[in-house]
Enzyme design. Structure first.
Site, PDB file in Angstrom:
ATOM      1  N   ASP A 238       0.829  -1.210   0.000  1.00  0.00           N
ATOM      2  CA  ASP A 238       0.000   0.000   0.000  1.00  0.00           C
ATOM      3  C   ASP A 238       0.863   1.259   0.000  1.00  0.00           C
ATOM      4  O   ASP A 238       0.340   2.364  -0.100  1.00  0.00           O
ATOM      5  CB  ASP A 238      -0.971   0.000   1.191  1.00  0.00           C
ATOM      6  N   ASN A 239       2.170   1.083   0.105  1.00  0.00           N
ATOM      7  CA  ASN A 239       3.066   2.238   0.009  1.00  0.00           C
ATOM      8  C   ASN A 239       3.883   2.192  -1.281  1.00  0.00           C
ATOM      9  O   ASN A 239       4.947   2.805  -1.371  1.00  0.00           O
ATOM     10  CB  ASN A 239       4.005   2.287   1.218  1.00  0.00           C
TER      11      ASN A 239
HETATM   12  P1  AMP Z   1       1.351   4.087   6.738  1.00  0.00           P
HETATM   13  O1  AMP Z   1       2.168   2.955   7.287  1.00  0.00           O
HETATM   14  O2  AMP Z   1       1.610   5.411   7.391  1.00  0.00           O
HETATM   15  O3  AMP Z   1       1.465   4.179   5.259  1.00  0.00           O
HETATM   16  O4  AMP Z   1      -0.184   3.769   7.100  1.00  0.00           O
HETATM   17  C1  AMP Z   1      -0.817   2.536   6.899  1.00  0.00           C
HETATM   18  C2  AMP Z   1      -2.320   2.688   6.947  1.00  0.00           C
HETATM   19  O5  AMP Z   1      -2.739   3.233   8.196  1.00  0.00           O
HETATM   20  C3  AMP Z   1      -2.903   3.617   5.893  1.00  0.00           C
HETATM   21  O6  AMP Z   1      -4.140   3.098   5.480  1.00  0.00           O
HETATM   22  C4  AMP Z   1      -3.065   4.909   6.625  1.00  0.00           C
HETATM   23  O7  AMP Z   1      -4.056   5.709   6.047  1.00  0.00           O
HETATM   24  C5  AMP Z   1      -3.461   4.445   8.011  1.00  0.00           C
HETATM   25  N1  AMP Z   1      -3.072   5.386   9.069  1.00  0.00           N
HETATM   26  C6  AMP Z   1      -1.838   5.633   9.535  1.00  0.00           C
HETATM   27  N2  AMP Z   1      -1.849   6.561  10.508  1.00  0.00           N
HETATM   28  C7  AMP Z   1      -3.138   6.931  10.674  1.00  0.00           C
HETATM   29  C8  AMP Z   1      -3.818   7.859  11.506  1.00  0.00           C
HETATM   30  N3  AMP Z   1      -3.189   8.604  12.412  1.00  0.00           N
HETATM   31  N4  AMP Z   1      -5.165   7.962  11.361  1.00  0.00           N
HETATM   32  C9  AMP Z   1      -5.834   7.210  10.468  1.00  0.00           C
HETATM   33  N5  AMP Z   1      -5.261   6.321   9.664  1.00  0.00           N
HETATM   34  C10 AMP Z   1      -3.920   6.178   9.748  1.00  0.00           C
HETATM   35 MG    MG Z   2       0.782   4.400   3.630  1.00  0.00          MG
END
Ligand code: AMP
Ligand code: MG
Length: 461
Positions: A238-239
């Site tokens: 997803d990244n």
């Molecule tokens: P990341 O590892 O930051 O790319 O995030 C992984 C998933 O978690 C993605 O779907 C983000 O949108 C969600 N996510 C991360 N941090 C938050 C947050 N503080 N509030 C809501 N969703 C989050």
């Molecule tokens: Mg992400």
């Protein structure tokens, strides 16, 4: 005023949810990327820019949306994720505008939809650093601070980065629909991406041509990461950007002391995303994308697209590495010579960036006895070189300045503790031109001071 629409919205409502952004309290503009602002042809009052960048007002009357996706996180499939704290707010000049930290969405999964100042500063600075290094990346337009309290391990303040990219679509968008057996939606998404971002792939083999191009762009991006010592830290599918951009800056880190086993993400206990694992992980991620295109490409086509990854990676990486060492002519032993240099770095715990940059001054480097034996070989090798602009060539790929963790940390502490944002500005300017000499700023090439040796960064904050 008539509502503007996002191209992404034309995909249909299965692909996103309309949302309302939740503005920050007492927002203020910390930084604006002036060059990008001009490139986007924007002309807004500062108040309007702040309004848009803080989630207070819409961009050209566009309805903000959060998109839905899935993804493999640390190797495990998660059937539904989505923009949990980001949203698309508009588009201009072929780029989407996205806010990160503008409050919860239907995909926030009990989290708050916020981003703290500390991580926002890191994202803001890293995206300009990557751009400066000529590595494909999302590009941040503004950084907004606020008085909104955000609860993490401590109470911190919320911030918003407004980032831009031709597309924010991830491998995970395809995985979501494929995992639900929704092949029509997979096709619609593929057609959408091909039409806008891979227009040269619209022939009769469009899907395999598209996949092959994603493989190539991803390999090129990874070659840039490996050559410049960038570690992403959370290479979940997803990244991974469908247009080959570095996206979602979290616990990233640049190699300082050379160590291929470097793990920048403190939460990555197994080292799945260690520096040297990145090329293999990108291929694994491309395989997950390929699986989700199973209704559009044959097994044979999928295999041949994936098989081309290694060739593209090696080609792009060796092109960069040869430039770094100023090797224009070809010699069979070049790879060995390059490998031996990194062995010297590893054995003697040398700073990767500074050592490579010093290759532009062999006399200076020879004062360091750790390099003596290797320099005998290198000296001999470069007598074969004819070109007069070798040093310029090397300086155009060996940065003098990188975003060292402690440099970001100094900027963060000044911002958090003193509301002083000058360091962010200094780093922004420096990192946008990392190959320049900037003689007044050579202190920024210093290795991490002792207070910064144990700095740790971990996942979403
Ligand atoms: P990341 O590892 O930051 O790319 O995030 C992984 C998933 O978690 C993605 O779907 C983000 O949108 C969600 N996510 C991360 N941090 C938050 C947050 N503080 N509030 C809501 N969703 C989050
Ligand atoms: Mg992400």
């Amino acid at each position: 005023m008539a509502k503007n629409t996002l191209d992404f919205s034309s995909l249909g409502e299965e692909f996103f949810s309309p949302i309302e952004t939740q503005p920050l309290s007492s927002p203020f503009l910390i930084h604006k990327n002036q060059a990008l602002y001009e490139q986007l042809n924007l002309s807004m009052s500062d108040a309007d820019l702040l309004g848009v960048a803080s989630g207070e007002q819409q961009f050209q009357s566009t309805q903000p949306i959060a998109s839905i996706y899935a993804g493999h996180q640390f190797g495990h499939f998660v059937s539904q994720l989505g923009d949990g704290r980001s949203c698309l707010i508009g588009q201009t000049q072929g780029r989407e505008l996205s806010l990160k930290g503008a409050g919860p969405t239907p995909y926030s999964r009990n989290a708050d939809g916020r981003a703290v100042l500390r991580s926002s500063i890191r994202e803001y600075l890293c995206s300009i650093a990557m751009k400066g290094l000529n590595i494909a990346t999302t590009e941040a337009l503004t950084l907004v601070g606020s008085e909104t309290e955000v609860c993490r391990e401590q109470i911190e303040t919320g911030a918003i980065v407004l980032r831009t990219a031709p597309s924010h679509i991830r491998f995970g968008h395809f995985e979501l629909f494929a995992s639900r057996g929704q092949t029509k939606q997979v096709k619609r998404l593929a057609d959408f991406v091909i039409e806008r971002h891979y227009p040269h792939c619209q022939g009769k083999n469009r899907y395999v041509d598209f996949l092959s191009e994603v493989v190539k762009r991803t390999a090129t991006m990874i070659a840039g990461w490996q050559a410049q010592g960038f570690s992403h830290g959370v290479m979940n599918t997803d990244n991974m950007s469908i247009v080959g951009l570095t996206i979602d800056y979290g616990p990233f880190g640049f190699l300082e002391t050379y160590n291929p086993k470097f793990i920048c993400n403190h939460s990555d206990h197994e080292g799945r995303y260690a520096f040297e694992q990145q090329p293999g992980i990108a291929l694994w991620n491309l395989s997950r994308l390929t699986d989700s295109l199973g209704s559009l490409v044959t097994d044979q086509q999928a295999k041949s697209a994936l098989d081309s990854y290694q060739t593209h990676l090696v080609e792009a990486y060796s092109k960069l590495m040869r430039k770094k060492f100023g090797l224009v002519e070809k010699d069979d032993q070049d790879n060995v010579l390059i490998g031996q240099f990194f062995e010297v770095l590893y054995k003697n715990q040398k700073d990767c960036t500074n050592s490579l940059r010093q290759l532009n001054d062999v006399d200076a480097l020879s004062k360091d006895s750790d390099f003596s034996d290797w320099l005998v070989l290198y000296d001999k090798r470069i007598t074969q070189e004819q070109s007069s602009n070798r040093i310029e060539l090397m300086n155009s790929v060996n940065p003098k300045y990188i975003l060292r963790n402690y440099l970001a940390e100094v900027a963060i502490r000044k911002a958090q503790d003193e509301k002083n944002y000058t360091e962010i500005n200094t780093l922004f300017n420096l990192l946008s031109q990392p190959f320049g000499e900037h003689p007044d700023l050579t202190a920024y090439t210093n290795e991490a001071p002792s207070w910064a040796q144990g700095l740790e960064v971990s996942c979403s904050s």
